[in-house]
Every structure is written in C-alpha cells, then in structure tokens.
Enzyme design. Structure first.
Site, PDB file in Angstrom:
ATOM      1  N   GLY A  71      55.780  24.749  39.625  1.00  9.18           N
ATOM      2  CA  GLY A  71      54.979  25.937  39.912  1.00  9.18           C
ATOM      3  C   GLY A  71      55.867  27.087  40.332  1.00  9.18           C
ATOM      4  O   GLY A  71      56.841  26.904  41.067  1.00  9.18           O
ATOM      5  N   GLY A  96      54.223  30.157  41.246  1.00  5.14           N
ATOM      6  CA  GLY A  96      53.338  31.140  41.881  1.00  5.14           C
ATOM      7  C   GLY A  96      53.926  31.519  43.225  1.00  5.14           C
ATOM      8  O   GLY A  96      55.109  31.275  43.490  1.00  5.14           O
ATOM      9  N   ALA A 103      53.637  30.240  46.157  1.00  4.70           N
ATOM     10  CA  ALA A 103      54.172  29.110  46.905  1.00  4.70           C
ATOM     11  C   ALA A 103      55.423  28.553  46.224  1.00  4.70           C
ATOM     12  O   ALA A 103      56.450  28.338  46.873  1.00  4.70           O
ATOM     13  CB  ALA A 103      53.110  28.022  47.063  1.00  4.70           C
ATOM     14  N   SER A 130      37.326  42.643  44.168  1.00  5.90           N
ATOM     15  CA  SER A 130      37.903  42.273  45.458  1.00  5.90           C
ATOM     16  C   SER A 130      36.935  42.426  46.630  1.00  5.90           C
ATOM     17  O   SER A 130      36.156  43.369  46.717  1.00  5.90           O
ATOM     18  CB  SER A 130      39.119  43.144  45.730  1.00  5.90           C
ATOM     19  OG  SER A 130      39.503  43.004  47.070  1.00  5.90           O
ATOM     20  N   ARG A 154      32.749  34.712  53.159  1.00  4.68           N
ATOM     21  CA  ARG A 154      32.389  34.518  51.761  1.00  4.68           C
ATOM     22  C   ARG A 154      31.270  33.512  51.553  1.00  4.68           C
ATOM     23  O   ARG A 154      30.356  33.735  50.761  1.00  4.68           O
ATOM     24  CB  ARG A 154      33.609  34.042  50.996  1.00  4.68           C
ATOM     25  CG  ARG A 154      34.617  35.122  50.912  1.00  4.68           C
ATOM     26  CD  ARG A 154      35.854  34.680  50.204  1.00  4.68           C
ATOM     27  NE  ARG A 154      36.721  35.849  50.097  1.00  4.68           N
ATOM     28  CZ  ARG A 154      37.954  35.805  49.611  1.00  4.68           C
ATOM     29  NH1 ARG A 154      38.456  34.660  49.203  1.00  4.68           N
ATOM     30  NH2 ARG A 154      38.668  36.901  49.545  1.00  4.68           N
ATOM     31  N   GLU A 169      47.794  26.670  47.095  1.00  2.00           N
ATOM     32  CA  GLU A 169      46.404  26.260  46.894  1.00  2.00           C
ATOM     33  C   GLU A 169      46.307  24.777  46.513  1.00  2.00           C
ATOM     34  O   GLU A 169      45.252  24.164  46.664  1.00  2.00           O
ATOM     35  CB  GLU A 169      45.765  27.155  45.820  1.00  2.00           C
ATOM     36  CG  GLU A 169      44.258  27.025  45.768  1.00  2.00           C
ATOM     37  CD  GLU A 169      43.575  28.024  44.839  1.00  2.00           C
ATOM     38  OE1 GLU A 169      44.170  29.061  44.524  1.00  2.00           O
ATOM     39  OE2 GLU A 169      42.430  27.735  44.439  1.00  2.00           O
ATOM     40  N   ARG A 213      37.584  29.426  53.050  1.00  2.00           N
ATOM     41  CA  ARG A 213      38.774  30.227  53.310  1.00  2.00           C
ATOM     42  C   ARG A 213      38.383  31.678  53.562  1.00  2.00           C
ATOM     43  O   ARG A 213      37.541  32.227  52.858  1.00  2.00           O
ATOM     44  CB  ARG A 213      39.716  30.171  52.111  1.00  2.00           C
ATOM     45  CG  ARG A 213      40.923  31.053  52.249  1.00  2.00           C
ATOM     46  CD  ARG A 213      41.891  30.870  51.114  1.00  2.00           C
ATOM     47  NE  ARG A 213      41.427  31.419  49.855  1.00  2.00           N
ATOM     48  CZ  ARG A 213      41.463  32.712  49.543  1.00  2.00           C
ATOM     49  NH1 ARG A 213      41.911  33.603  50.397  1.00  2.00           N
ATOM     50  NH2 ARG A 213      41.028  33.127  48.362  1.00  2.00           N
TER      51      ARG A 213
HETATM   52  C1  LIG Z   1      41.130  36.954  41.060  1.00  2.00           C
HETATM   53  C2  LIG Z   1      41.704  36.418  42.328  1.00  2.00           C
HETATM   54  C3  LIG Z   1      41.950  37.272  43.404  1.00  2.00           C
HETATM   55  C4  LIG Z   1      42.475  36.773  44.590  1.00  2.00           C
HETATM   56  N1  LIG Z   1      42.711  37.649  45.623  1.00  2.00           N
HETATM   57  C5  LIG Z   1      43.265  37.181  46.763  1.00  2.00           C
HETATM   58  C6  LIG Z   1      43.551  38.069  47.847  1.00  2.00           C
HETATM   59  O1  LIG Z   1      43.301  39.271  47.776  1.00  2.00           O
HETATM   60  N2  LIG Z   1      44.121  37.558  48.958  1.00  2.00           N
HETATM   61  C7  LIG Z   1      44.417  36.228  49.074  1.00  2.00           C
HETATM   62  O2  LIG Z   1      44.967  35.847  50.091  1.00  2.00           O
HETATM   63  N3  LIG Z   1      44.170  35.376  48.060  1.00  2.00           N
HETATM   64  C8  LIG Z   1      43.596  35.812  46.919  1.00  2.00           C
HETATM   65  N4  LIG Z   1      43.333  34.934  45.894  1.00  2.00           N
HETATM   66  C9  LIG Z   1      43.765  33.533  46.002  1.00  2.00           C
HETATM   67  C10 LIG Z   1      45.255  33.416  45.734  1.00  2.00           C
HETATM   68  O3  LIG Z   1      45.637  34.341  44.745  1.00  2.00           O
HETATM   69  C11 LIG Z   1      45.668  32.041  45.250  1.00  2.00           C
HETATM   70  O4  LIG Z   1      45.099  31.054  46.037  1.00  2.00           O
HETATM   71  C12 LIG Z   1      47.173  31.880  45.323  1.00  2.00           C
HETATM   72  O5  LIG Z   1      47.808  32.961  44.693  1.00  2.00           O
HETATM   73  C13 LIG Z   1      47.633  30.589  44.736  1.00  2.00           C
HETATM   74  O6  LIG Z   1      49.032  30.571  44.695  1.00  2.00           O
HETATM   75  P1  LIG Z   1      49.808  29.250  44.320  1.00  2.00           P
HETATM   76  O7  LIG Z   1      51.246  29.594  44.402  1.00  2.00           O
HETATM   77  O8  LIG Z   1      49.323  28.143  45.121  1.00  2.00           O
HETATM   78  O9  LIG Z   1      49.401  28.924  42.814  1.00  2.00           O
HETATM   79  P2  LIG Z   1      49.436  29.770  41.454  1.00  2.00           P
HETATM   80  O10 LIG Z   1      49.782  31.184  41.651  1.00  2.00           O
HETATM   81  O11 LIG Z   1      48.185  29.438  40.730  1.00  2.00           O
HETATM   82  O12 LIG Z   1      50.655  29.166  40.666  1.00  2.00           O
HETATM   83  C14 LIG Z   1      50.613  27.932  40.044  1.00  2.00           C
HETATM   84  C15 LIG Z   1      51.919  27.720  39.335  1.00  2.00           C
HETATM   85  O13 LIG Z   1      52.030  26.386  38.946  1.00  2.00           O
HETATM   86  C16 LIG Z   1      52.376  26.267  37.595  1.00  2.00           C
HETATM   87  N5  LIG Z   1      51.772  25.005  37.158  1.00  2.00           N
HETATM   88  C17 LIG Z   1      50.532  24.523  37.422  1.00  2.00           C
HETATM   89  N6  LIG Z   1      50.388  23.302  36.898  1.00  2.00           N
HETATM   90  C18 LIG Z   1      51.557  23.002  36.309  1.00  2.00           C
HETATM   91  C19 LIG Z   1      52.017  21.877  35.587  1.00  2.00           C
HETATM   92  N7  LIG Z   1      51.268  20.807  35.392  1.00  2.00           N
HETATM   93  N8  LIG Z   1      53.270  21.920  35.097  1.00  2.00           N
HETATM   94  C20 LIG Z   1      54.071  23.012  35.291  1.00  2.00           C
HETATM   95  N9  LIG Z   1      53.672  24.089  35.977  1.00  2.00           N
HETATM   96  C21 LIG Z   1      52.434  24.082  36.470  1.00  2.00           C
HETATM   97  C22 LIG Z   1      51.868  27.518  36.943  1.00  2.00           C
HETATM   98  O14 LIG Z   1      52.608  27.799  35.791  1.00  2.00           O
HETATM   99  C23 LIG Z   1      52.112  28.525  38.059  1.00  2.00           C
HETATM  100  O15 LIG Z   1      53.447  28.948  37.997  1.00  2.00           O
HETATM  101  C24 LIG Z   1      42.774  35.410  44.711  1.00  2.00           C
HETATM  102  C25 LIG Z   1      42.531  34.568  43.644  1.00  2.00           C
HETATM  103  C26 LIG Z   1      41.963  35.039  42.479  1.00  2.00           C
HETATM  104  C27 LIG Z   1      41.592  34.079  41.412  1.00  2.00           C
END
Ligand SMILES: Cc1cc2nc3c(=O)[nH]c(=O)nc-3n(C[C@H](O)[C@H](O)[C@H](O)COP(=O)(O)OP(=O)(O)OC[C@H]3O[C@@H](n4cnc5c(N)ncnc54)[C@H](O)[C@@H]3O)c2cc1C
Ligand code: FES
Lengths: 257, 651
Positions: free
Chosen positions: B54, B56, B58, B298, B344, B439, B449
């Site tokens: 990942g 993202g 995190a 938002s 929410r 997440e 949340r």
């Molecule tokens: C439209 C929207 C608006 C939001 N707005 C807010 C906000 O204003 N404030 C807030 O705090 N939160 C907000 N959130 C929530 C927040 O954006 C997410 O919870 C957070 O960004 C998740 O980050 P992450 O790093 O956990 O995962 P992600 O950003 O989803 O990253 C996942 C990563 O894992 C990789 N991946 C997944 N599965 C695999 C696999 N099997 N093999 C290889 N790679 C894989 C993907 O390629 C990606 O790089 C929002 C969410 C959405 C949907």
C-alpha cells in the site's frame, strides 16, 4: 441517446493497434463517460469479446488515473474536466467519437487506452520533494507563509499527474507537469534550501525520459483538468536561469550575507 | 453447499484477547512505551527487509519513514503510481489538537471527542496516542510543503467538522487528502531515488506467506504482465485501505478492495468488528441503474449548509417555492447543540428516517437538501466559492445543477470501514511480524469515525507509530533466514496460480460486475444503514448462494499474461463475497446498536442507538476456522477509565 465510438485497440505493448468501431446505444445523458464505457464493456463481455481497457479509479477527477483523447482532445471537450467527470450531456445524440491513448514516446502504450506514465514518478524522484524526515519538524505555525503565496503554491500543487499536458503538446513535453511541482515547492519558505538543485535535477530527469522540449505552444494549459497555467513554466525557466548562476550548493561561511 | 446459522451473542468458547496497552496514566503510556521498546542500531537496519503493501497515506508514510531510517523497504501498490492511492480523494481535512483558535481544544478533548464519537467501542490507550500525535502530524506535513489554508496573517486556518464543538480541522481547499498524499508520495519518491525503498507498482498482493508462525512474505501478481511472484522479508506491513466497496456503490475508488486483509485473515489474522461500517450522510444521490460509484460532498459543507426536507409528506414543489415555515431543518431541530454538525452516523440515520417518512426529495425520494442560501446571504457568494468552490464545481459536473442557486441534494452512502484486521497497541496483528496500518486496521474509531480523523490516523500510524513498533519487533528477531525457494512460499505461489487459473476457466454467463452489484444490493438492504435479525439471516442465506453461482457462472475472458481488468476485479469480488458473510455474522451477533451499527431491535424511544455495555463492551475479533460460516469469536474487553461510559448525546 446513441453514440458511435472508434476506439484504439491494442492487445499489449508489442502488438500493433487498430481502430475498432462500437455503438453505444440508449445511453443516458446523465451518465459519465466512463459509465458509458462500462455499459459498452458489459455488452462486449456478453458477446464474448474482450472489454476495452482504460485506466480509472477515483472517478472524481482527483487521482489522475483516467485520461485518453476524445476526438483529438485530451480528456474531451469540456474545459477543466477529467474524462471521469465528463458527462454525456456534453455530447449530442448521434455523435461520432474517436478514443485514443495518450501518444508520447515517454508514455508507451500498455494496452488499448492504457499507457505507462512511470516517467512522471522518476521526475519527482529526481527532486520533486522537500527533504523533511519524520520527527524533525518545527511547530507548524513557526514559519508564517503569506496567504497569496500559499494560494499560488496550491494552484500549482493541484496537478493530478494525469499526463494530459504531455498528450496535448505537439512536442510531447512534460514542462507543465515539472513546472507545477517546481513552483509548488519553490513558492514556500520550506522549499527554499533545495530550490536550485530541485529545478536542475528535475529538468535533467525530464530530458532523460525522452520528453520533448517546450516551445511555448500553450496546448498543455488548454487541456489541463486542473487549469494549471503556463505562467508556472515561466517560473521554472526563471528558477533554472537563477540556478545556473548560483552553481551547486554554494558553501556558506560566517562572512557571507 | 455450506449451511449457516448466526452465532449466539454469548459464545462461551470465546477467548479473551489482550491488546498489550502499556500500564500507567494515559498521558504517559506512549512516551513510556517508546522508552521501553527495543531499538535496531543504524548499522543493522540495512539487514532487515520490510514489505509494505500500500502506498496511501499510511503505506507511503510508513515506507518513506522506514526507508529514511535505513531499513531495506519494498513497497507495493496495484496502482500505476503511488500517488493514485485512494487517500488522494479525501476532501475535507485533518484534525489536530493544536488549539491555535484558543477555543478550548486540547489533546484530552480530541481524545474525548473521538472516544465518544466512536460510541465507546474503541480503545482509550490507542485513541489518546492518536490525539497526541496529531500535533506532530501537522508540523510534519507543513515541513514537507503541504499548502494548508492560511489566514491573511500567514498563520494556519481551521474549520469545524462533525462531532466537535471546537475548530481543529486543518485543510487544503477541498483537496486535503491529495495534498497530504502528495507530501507522503514525494517523501517516498525521495527514498526511491536514494535507493532505500524499491517500489513495485501495478503489483497486487494476492496472498500472505506465514512461516513458523510469523509473517515472512507475500505473493503478488504483476497486473501488466500477469507474472506471479513472491517477496520475502522480516516483517510485512499491510496499509491497503478499507472495504466499503463490498457495497459495490460507495464513495471509495473503484479498485479499493479487501483482498490483502482478507487473505491475511485466512492465513490466521483475526478480523475485528467487520460490521462497523460508516455510511456518510452527504453524498450525491444515485441517479440511475448504470451508476458506478457515489460521490462524496465533504462534511465540511455542513459548516455552512443547512440540511432540510419539506414538512409535508410527498411535497413535490421545487425548493424555492417551499416557504420557511414549511421546511423541517431536522438536524437543528433534533440536535440543537450540534445542529448540522451532528456526527455522521446520527446525521445519516436522521436522513434515512425522513426519507422513510416519504419526505425525501429528488427522483425516487431518496435525498435531502443541503442548502447554502443563508450562508451566501450572510457571507457572500465569493466567500462560499473560495471555501468550497471545487465541491460546487464537482456537484455541477455530476448533476448539472448550480448549487449556488438551488440547494444540493444529498443522501447517505457507504464511505469508511471502522472494522479491519485486529491489531494490538503496536499495530501488530495476531500473526507476529504482520503489522496493519490506516483504514485496513480496526484500531481507533470504534463504531463510528469522526470526520477528518482517518487522515490523522493513517499518518500517525505511518510516520510515527510503525517506525517505532516495527523496529521493536525486528530488534527481537534475527534478520533473513528465508528465501523465495522456501516450501511455504512455493506452496502459496502455487495456490495463487491455481486461483487465477480457476477464475479464467469458468467461462460462465454473467459478468463480474453483475455479481458485485447483486452482492452490494444485498449488503445495502440488510447490512447497511439499519440492520435487523431477520434481514441479516436472509443475507446469510443469500450470500453463499451468490458465491456458489459466481464459482459456476462468472465470465472472465482472455488470459492471465497481460493486462486483464476483468480478472483483477474477479479476484477482488471473490474475497468480497466471503467477507460479506463475516460482516453479517458479526452484525447478527452484536445484538445492540452502537455508532454506525444500528440494530432496529435496539433503539431508544426517540430512535437513537441503544448500546448494551453489559454485554457488548468489547471488540469482536473473528478467527477463520476453515469454514466461512463458523468463525471463532474472540473478545477484547474494553475498559473506560478516562471517558465516562454514557449514552451519547448531541442534543
Ligand atoms: C471521498 C472520500 C473523502 C474522504 N475525506 C476524508 C477527510 O476529509 N478526512 C479524513 O480524515 N478522511 C477522509 N476520508 C477517509 C480517508 O481518505 C481514508 O480512510 C484514508 O485515506 C485511507 O488511507 P490508507 O492509507 O489506509 O489507504 P488507501 O489510501 O486506500 O491506500 C491503499 C493502498 O493500498 C494499495 N493496495 C490495496 N490492496 C492492495 C493489494 N492487494 N496489493 C497491492 N497494493 C494494494 C493501493 O494501491 C493503495 O496504494 C475520505 C474518504 C473518501 C472515500
Ligand atoms: S478516475 Fe481519478 S481522475 Fe479520473
């Protein structure tokens, strides 16, 4: 409404491609362009034909994954809009549309409308960052940043890395992409220490990746879905010139001003 | 075919899980723990390989920080660039207890709001640490060049988010996630340039390799070439995002999926609170059959927008012809102290209620108004444009309507999953050496949340917690010792190849999407905004049938050896079809309402969620047993020492 699509089909990076014509029948003007392609693909699978490959993810105009040419225009006819946010109400019933991948030496086709944009990542690797390891930062309000500077930096930072600028440029130059990052970081106080090296290294990386040179045609800003302007290219050129006078990382002594 | 019955609420066999929260007063736990953890000396770090799945917030933050420290890091993403992770789409902002407004905020208040917002189903120790780290995150992001909004004096600006009475949300126009992710992405690319991180893009993890009880590797498929490969290391970090796409229609990006965590679950990692999903109140309503995703508007819009529906049932008049006296600003009416900024779960539930009463607006009556007329009158259109311009533009592109003139129409949609792999205080799953961040884990948000706290959590996990806790684990583990020739690696690789071949071999009649849509509908109807025993049992009957049909009748064309998007989707839908069942089992077992988990049988006389702390003040952590219908329940009891357990009130 009904649309006729002429779509570039290419099995893989090595295969030869060709245009194939498909009909999109009874589609709704409220659909997004990609939803229309979803419908076409479902029908293709139904007829045991391979669906059209296209890149997409967020479908909100922010991830930069989507993008192809519609009748020769990157992301299609609506200004400031990625193809995932383009809706069919922009078109007329009966329109004929030609869909092609980005065409640029630096962006080889992987399949159908999907290209490899890894060159952009490599430009960032060369200097598109501020070196700030976790744990070392001062309080966020310790350095004041004028609102106008931050707003301008944001305008540049809004780039989504989709590659439309390269696809639209007759020289396939990546100047707008690179200039946006150079400007974003160069406009902030935190970006100053690495400013000279950044612009030099990023421009060098751009040349290595086989992007063309910039001749100020301005086609890039016309298609940029985030409406980033070529004023940032002028900024990059200015920084590059300034950097060339300054040499590499001048040593600082107590006597220097 | 398997048969299934929901588990009884009290399972005598349930064993207790210990999160290993450090002892001592809450404000000293993390500091104390950091001192107690073991360190790997800088010279030895190169000898350890860490696999981060990942990129993202995190994942990129973790990979960049661990690379910077000198570990040998490999980072994987199925995207074509690390910058496209779904975090990019976050709009509204990120919380931090800076108290720059001098409005009474503090680490303790952010902690308190988050525990209460989560309806008392999260761990105090974790949440306190999150609130503490929020301060460092903002500093870190500003240092990286994140262009947060500022005031004319050059200081950082803030806005308010739901569930809080202070202004602690930092933002970068409506694109906060984009700017934070670009900061982390740039830090990651810097490490790639320096050679400490190797990036594998268009590479999807399809299985976890466990050797001698420890996470030692992953099996991946290259999405462009179909090559199935393995990577081994000394620790594995999953930062693979949430699973809202189990509902098919959600605000998540199209490719977001549960495969990484689900595969790890089937290899032994417990899955915590799978039924805790967040339905976001402000999304653009569904417009037709072909709908491929739902778009969030938002939560920050609720700072200035007022939510209302007509008082009269079935009132078909356009909004501007409904006089003030015939409008029901139901959030302001029901929750006067928080008004439009109610949390929410509460705002979503209230929207569902008014639509169930047939007072909803727009096509199909599944919508409520979010009206900016007052704010525009008070502040002027230009102020509203500056604050939310990109959201209004997006709304217009999708609906064709100008929200400066007519109110927006919104409706709740699946958005975020509080559930995820169970982790202890160190963010380590029940498989030693497997860490889960962002997440993808279940850690900090309980049953609901609060807005602007996912970005905070992802970055706290990636920049600050994992660099310390992964090091502590590695310091007690000798490096290396396993290569890709290990029988367990080869076996996992062979299983992946077989699964891919099976999907390609079915050649049935239905497309992958048609199965996914059907599953989504079942989940939305029975495990969505409101749940009840009858509906959940029905879903538990339906899901295995659908899974069976999928196995016999899905049509995936072409071959493995090149870009095959149907094949990618098929693999993800297979896992959703299994996860969905666990979500329903969890929802059925939890015979109480809390946060986003609203069991219709358990509500107060005025329709609010009714918790049962006697029986359910625990985290449910499910162990895969080989039979999907019969997972084993483990409980992690939750103790509240600092926040008084009470019915949540936002009135
Ligand atoms: C439209 C929207 C608006 C939001 N707005 C807010 C906000 O204003 N404030 C807030 O705090 N939160 C907000 N959130 C929530 C927040 O954006 C997410 O919870 C957070 O960004 C998740 O980050 P992450 O790093 O956990 O995962 P992600 O950003 O989803 O990253 C996942 C990563 O894992 C990789 N991946 C997944 N599965 C695999 C696999 N099997 N093999 C290889 N790679 C894989 C993907 O390629 C990606 O790089 C929002 C969410 C959405 C949907
Ligand atoms: S799909 Fe993300 S920008 Fe179009």
């Amino acid at each position: 409404m009904n649309l006729t699509l002429r779509v570039w089909r290419q099995k893989n990076a090595h295969a030869r491609g060709r245009f194939v014509t498909y009909e999109a029948r009874n589609v709704s003007p409220d659909m997004s362009f990609l939803e229309m392609l979803d419908v076409v693909n479902e029908e293709l699978i139904g007829r045991e034909q391979e669906p059209i490959a296209f890149e997409h993810d967020c479908r909100e105009g922010i991830c930069g994954a989507c993008g192809f040419m519609i009748n020769g225009i990157a992301h299609g006819p609506k200004r400031g809009t990625t193809v995932c946010q383009l809706h069919l109400r922009t078109f007329r019933d009966g329109d004929h549309l030609t869909l092609e991948p980005w065409r640029a030496k630096a962006f080889p086709v992987i399949k159908d409308l999907v290209v490899d944009r890894g060159a952009f990542d490599r430009i960032i690797q060369a200097g598109g960052f501020i070196s700030a390891p976790a744990g070392a930062a001062p309080d966020a309000n310790a350095i004041l940043v004028p609102k106008e500077d931050v707003e301008l930096a944001f305008d540049a930072a809004a780039c989504i890395g989709c590659g439309a600028c390269v696809a639209a440029c007759p020289n396939a130059s990546a100047m707008l992409f690179t200039a946006a990052k150079v400007s974003h970081l160069g406009l902030l106080p935190q970006g100053q220490p690495e400013r000279n090296d950044r612009v030099r290294n990023m421009v060098a990386a751009m040349d290595r990746e086989m992007f063309g040179g910039c001749t100020n045609m301005g086609e890039c800003q016309a298609v940029c879905p985030k409406e980033i302007t070529i004023a940032f290219i002028a900024r990059l050129n200015h920084d590059l010139l300034a950097a060339s006078f300054k040499g590499r990382k001048p040593p600082r002594t107590a006597a220097s001003p | 075919m398997e048969t299934r019955v929901g588990l009884p609420a009290e399972d005598p066999a349930a064993s207790r899980l210990d999160a290993e929260i450090p002892p001592g007063p809450i404000e000293r736990k993390w500091e104390r723990h950091r001192f107690d953890m073991k360190l790997v000396s800088p010279a030895n770090r190169r000898r350890y390989t860490i696999l981060v799945v990942g990129s993202g917030l995190a994942g990129a933050a973790a990979a960049a920080s661990l690379g910077e420290m000198g570990y040998n890091v490999k980072c994987f993403s199925y995207h074509d660039s690390a910058r496209r992770a779904h975090s990019i789409a976050a709009q509204g902002g990120i919380n931090a207890a800076k108290n720059y407004r001098n409005d009474g905020d503090s680490v303790f208040r952010l902690f308190y709001d988050t525990v209460k917002g989560g309806d008392f189903r999260s761990r105090e120790g974790n949440v306190y640490r999150l609130a503490e780290l929020s301060l460092n995150i903002i500093d870190q992001c500003v240092a990286q060049g994140v262009p947060f909004a500022r005031e004319y004096g050059g200081l950082l600006d803030n806005r308010s988010f739901g569930g809080a009475q202070v202004s602690r949300t930092f933002y970068a126009r409506g694109q906060t996630g984009q700017q934070l992710l670009l900061g982390a992405y740039q830090a990651l690319q810097r490490q790639v340039g320096l050679g400490s991180v190797t990036l594998f893009i268009r590479t999807e993890m399809l299985d976890l390799v466990v050797i001698d009880g420890r996470a030692r590797g992953i099996v991946t498929r290259n999405l462009a070439t179909g090559a199935i490969e393995s990577h081994v290391g000394d620790a594995v970090v999953l930062a693979t995002g949430g699973y809202s796409n189990v509902f098919y229609l959600s605000t998540n990006a199209k490719a977001s999926n549960a495969t990484a965590i689900w595969r790890a679950h089937k290899r032994g990692a417990f899955f915590a609170n799978p039924c805790f999903t967040q339905i976001h109140p402000t999304c653009i309503p569904v417009s037709g059959e072909y709908q491929s995703k739902l778009t969030l508007m938002s939560e920050s819009l609720r700072n200035d927008g007022r939510v209302w529906v007509p008082k009269k049932i079935g009132d078909g008049r356009p909004p501007d012809q409904i006089p003030e006296s015939e409008r029901d600003y139901y959030l302001e009416r029901k929750y006067p102290s928080y008004g439009n900024l109610a949390p929410r779960d509460i705002a979503s539930h209230a929207a569902k209620d008014v639509c169930d009463e047939k007072r909803g607006v727009g096509p199909g009556g599944r919508g409520v108004y979010l009206d900016f007329a007052d704010a525009i009158r008070r502040l002027g259109e230009s102020v509203i444009r500056e604050k939310y311009g990109n959201l209004f533009d997006m709304y217009e592109r999708i609906t064709g309507e100008n929200a400066y003139r007519v109110p927006m129409r919104i409706y709740p949609a699946p958005h975020y999953t509080m559930g995820g792999l169970w982790v202890d205080y160190n963010l380590m799953a029940t498989i030693p050496g497997l860490f889960v961040a962002g997440e993808a884990n279940f850690s900090d948000h309980g049953a609901n949340r609060l807005g602007a706290s996912a970005l905070m959590q992802g970055l706290a996990d990636g920049y600050f917690i994992l660099p310390a806790t992964v090091g502590d684990y590695l310091a007690r583990t000798p490096p290396g010792g396993v290569d890709t020739g290990h029988p367990a690696v080869e076996a996992a690789e062979a299983e992946v190849a077989t699964r891919v071949a099976q999907l390609l071999g079915i050649r049935g009649m239905r497309t992958v999407d048609s199965f996914h849509r059907e599953l989504g509908q079942i989940m939305w109807d029975h495990c969505g905004m409101a749940r009840n025993e009858g509906g959940l049992r029905y879903a538990l009957g339906k899901i295995p049938e659908l899974r069976q049909e999928f196995r016999e009748n899905v049509r995936v064309l072409e071959r493995n050896e090149e870009l095959n998007q149907s094949l990618e989707k098929a693999g993800r839908v297979v896992d959703f079809l299994e996860l969905a069942e666990l979500m329903c089992i969890d929802a059925l077992h939890r015979a109480e309402s809390c946060g986003g988990h609203f069991r219709e049988e358990h509500q107060t006389p005025d329709g609010e969620a009714l918790r049962d702390d006697e029986r359910f003040a625990y985290v449910s952590a499910w162990e895969y047993t080989g039979t999907l219908a019969r997972p084993t329940l483990h409980k992690e009891p939750l103790a509240f020492e600092y926040v008084h357990l009470a019915q949540r009130s936002y009135r």
